[in-house]
Design a protein around this motif. Structure first.
Motif, PDB file in Angstrom:
ATOM      1  N   LEU A  33       0.950  -1.117  -0.097  1.00 61.01           N
ATOM      2  CA  LEU A  33      -0.133   0.026  -0.080  1.00 61.01           C
ATOM      3  C   LEU A  33       0.894   1.417  -0.170  1.00 61.01           C
ATOM      4  O   LEU A  33       0.332   2.276  -0.554  1.00 61.01           O
ATOM      5  CB  LEU A  33      -0.975  -0.080   1.276  1.00 61.01           C
ATOM      6  CG  LEU A  33      -2.156  -0.950   1.115  1.00 61.01           C
ATOM      7  CD1 LEU A  33      -2.891  -1.157   2.513  1.00 61.01           C
ATOM      8  CD2 LEU A  33      -3.199  -0.955  -0.051  1.00 61.01           C
ATOM      9  N   GLY A  34       2.041   1.358   0.367  1.00 63.91           N
ATOM     10  CA  GLY A  34       2.701   2.451   0.428  1.00 63.91           C
ATOM     11  C   GLY A  34       3.995   2.447  -0.646  1.00 63.91           C
ATOM     12  O   GLY A  34       4.673   3.474  -0.717  1.00 63.91           O
ATOM     13  N   ASP A  35       3.672   1.560  -1.678  1.00 61.83           N
ATOM     14  CA  ASP A  35       4.695   1.673  -2.752  1.00 61.83           C
ATOM     15  C   ASP A  35       4.199   2.743  -3.635  1.00 61.83           C
ATOM     16  O   ASP A  35       3.068   3.299  -3.791  1.00 61.83           O
ATOM     17  CB  ASP A  35       4.578   0.253  -3.559  1.00 61.83           C
ATOM     18  CG  ASP A  35       5.021  -0.861  -2.936  1.00 61.83           C
ATOM     19  OD1 ASP A  35       5.645  -0.562  -1.876  1.00 61.83           O
ATOM     20  OD2 ASP A  35       5.223  -1.974  -3.433  1.00 61.83           O
ATOM     21  N   PRO A  36       5.224   3.213  -4.492  1.00 64.05           N
ATOM     22  CA  PRO A  36       5.015   4.401  -5.472  1.00 64.05           C
ATOM     23  C   PRO A  36       4.230   3.734  -6.609  1.00 64.05           C
ATOM     24  O   PRO A  36       4.006   2.626  -7.039  1.00 64.05           O
ATOM     25  CB  PRO A  36       6.229   4.828  -5.928  1.00 64.05           C
ATOM     26  CG  PRO A  36       7.299   3.585  -5.758  1.00 64.05           C
ATOM     27  CD  PRO A  36       6.581   2.680  -4.605  1.00 64.05           C
ATOM     28  N   THR A  37       3.499   4.791  -7.417  1.00 63.53           N
ATOM     29  CA  THR A  37       2.830   4.462  -8.627  1.00 63.53           C
ATOM     30  C   THR A  37       3.184   5.408  -9.644  1.00 63.53           C
ATOM     31  O   THR A  37       3.872   6.378  -9.577  1.00 63.53           O
ATOM     32  CB  THR A  37       1.273   4.649  -8.278  1.00 63.53           C
ATOM     33  OG1 THR A  37       0.938   6.137  -8.321  1.00 63.53           O
ATOM     34  CG2 THR A  37       0.545   4.045  -7.147  1.00 63.53           C
ATOM     35  N   PRO A  38       2.615   5.346 -11.069  1.00 64.83           N
ATOM     36  CA  PRO A  38       2.794   5.986 -11.950  1.00 64.83           C
ATOM     37  C   PRO A  38       2.237   7.448 -11.818  1.00 64.83           C
ATOM     38  O   PRO A  38       2.738   8.434 -12.699  1.00 64.83           O
ATOM     39  CB  PRO A  38       2.241   5.465 -13.248  1.00 64.83           C
ATOM     40  CG  PRO A  38       2.528   3.962 -12.971  1.00 64.83           C
ATOM     41  CD  PRO A  38       2.054   3.942 -11.629  1.00 64.83           C
ATOM     42  N   SER A 200       8.513   1.520 -14.326  1.00 69.73           N
ATOM     43  CA  SER A 200       8.559   0.285 -13.580  1.00 69.73           C
ATOM     44  C   SER A 200       8.647   0.732 -12.083  1.00 69.73           C
ATOM     45  O   SER A 200       9.318   1.728 -11.707  1.00 69.73           O
ATOM     46  CB  SER A 200       9.851  -0.435 -14.000  1.00 69.73           C
ATOM     47  OG  SER A 200       9.833  -1.722 -13.069  1.00 69.73           O
ATOM     48  N   ARG A 201       7.972  -0.086 -11.277  1.00 68.14           N
ATOM     49  CA  ARG A 201       8.238   0.311  -9.651  1.00 68.14           C
ATOM     50  C   ARG A 201       9.359   0.043  -9.069  1.00 68.14           C
ATOM     51  O   ARG A 201       9.976   0.479  -8.061  1.00 68.14           O
ATOM     52  CB  ARG A 201       7.194  -0.697  -8.804  1.00 68.14           C
ATOM     53  CG  ARG A 201       7.382  -2.059  -8.813  1.00 68.14           C
ATOM     54  CD  ARG A 201       6.131  -2.613  -8.286  1.00 68.14           C
ATOM     55  NE  ARG A 201       6.251  -4.192  -8.640  1.00 68.14           N
ATOM     56  CZ  ARG A 201       6.922  -4.957  -7.789  1.00 68.14           C
ATOM     57  NH1 ARG A 201       7.436  -4.356  -6.823  1.00 68.14           N
ATOM     58  NH2 ARG A 201       6.909  -6.310  -8.162  1.00 68.14           N
ATOM     59  N   THR A 202      10.428  -0.601  -9.841  1.00 69.66           N
ATOM     60  CA  THR A 202      11.654  -0.961  -9.747  1.00 69.66           C
ATOM     61  C   THR A 202      12.679  -0.171  -9.984  1.00 69.66           C
ATOM     62  O   THR A 202      13.971  -0.212  -9.938  1.00 69.66           O
ATOM     63  CB  THR A 202      12.195  -2.406  -9.869  1.00 69.66           C
ATOM     64  OG1 THR A 202      11.985  -2.456 -11.211  1.00 69.66           O
ATOM     65  CG2 THR A 202      10.992  -3.241  -9.215  1.00 69.66           C
ATOM     66  N   ALA A 203      12.246   0.687 -11.260  1.00 66.58           N
ATOM     67  CA  ALA A 203      13.219   1.648 -11.630  1.00 66.58           C
ATOM     68  C   ALA A 203      13.832   2.605 -10.811  1.00 66.58           C
ATOM     69  O   ALA A 203      13.243   3.070  -9.797  1.00 66.58           O
ATOM     70  CB  ALA A 203      12.602   2.317 -12.937  1.00 66.58           C
TER      71      ALA A 203
END
Length: 203
Positions: A33-38, A200-203
């Motif tokens: 839930l705390g991860d970034p998004t585009p 990408s969320r890992t970029a």
């Protein structure tokens, strides 16, 4: 009479895309839930809160139930989720799809985000929101995504039209990201929304 949403938007059923988005939301793990998004400055939880807000707002816009839900700009605050967000979002998505199945939703004027606009345009906007934010959510949470084809075509038509009308290379939601003309329709639509299809969320 054509049944192509690009020429007869009132035939567009938002139900399939709403169900796709609900399945994506149900697949979000709590630890993501705390991860970034585009979406700049929005974590997954904020994107989910925004989706709930916009589903309610466009439900009311379809019903011509003009109220604070249709008068408030979505950028006026950072949305968030509550403890029952999964049920709340699923309910709101089902209701917005049902509301736009009514022929009257596509006629006359309505309001969304504090902006008065024709019902047919509002219907295309909500299709675009569901398609693009579905992509946002899938990319942010590592899920596969294949939007409903009719909703995708409606979103592309809306965004392409906005880009063509702009004097600069600006789309409805910001600068267009260049995408090869032979790229899949989803990637071209994402680019028109001002997003990089390679995010990408890992970029």
């Amino acid at each position: 009479m054509s049944t192509d949403p690009a020429t007869d938007p009132a035939t567009l059923d938002l139900g399939p895309q709403a169900r796709i988005l609900a399945r994506l939301a149900d697949g979000v793990r709590d630890d993501r839930l705390g991860d970034p998004t585009p979406c700049p400055d929005l974590a997954v939880r904020n994107l989910l809160g925004h989706l709930t807000y916009l589903a309610v707002a466009f439900r009311d816009a379809a019903r011509k139930d003009l109220s604070p839900t249709t008068d408030t700009s979505p950028g006026s605050s950072v949305p968030d989720i509550g403890p029952g967000w999964r049920e709340d979002l699923a309910k709101a998505l089902s209701e917005v799809a049902d509301a736009w199945r009514e022929p009257d939703a596509w006629t006359g004027m309505t309001r969304a985000g504090g902006i008065d606009l024709p019902g047919a345009v509002a219907g295309a906007v909500v299709a675009d929101e569901l398609v693009i934010h579905g992509w946002d959510l899938a990319r942010a949470t590592g899920q596969e995504y294949a939007p409903d084809e009719a909703a995708l075509r409606a979103a592309y038509g809306l965004l392409a039209g906005a880009a063509e009308e702009s004097e600069r290379d600006e789309g409805m939601f910001g600068p267009v990201v260049a995408v090869p003309a032979d790229a899949p329709l989803l990637e071209r639509t994402v680019g028109l929304s001002g997003r990089d299809p390679g995010w990408s969320r890992t970029a």
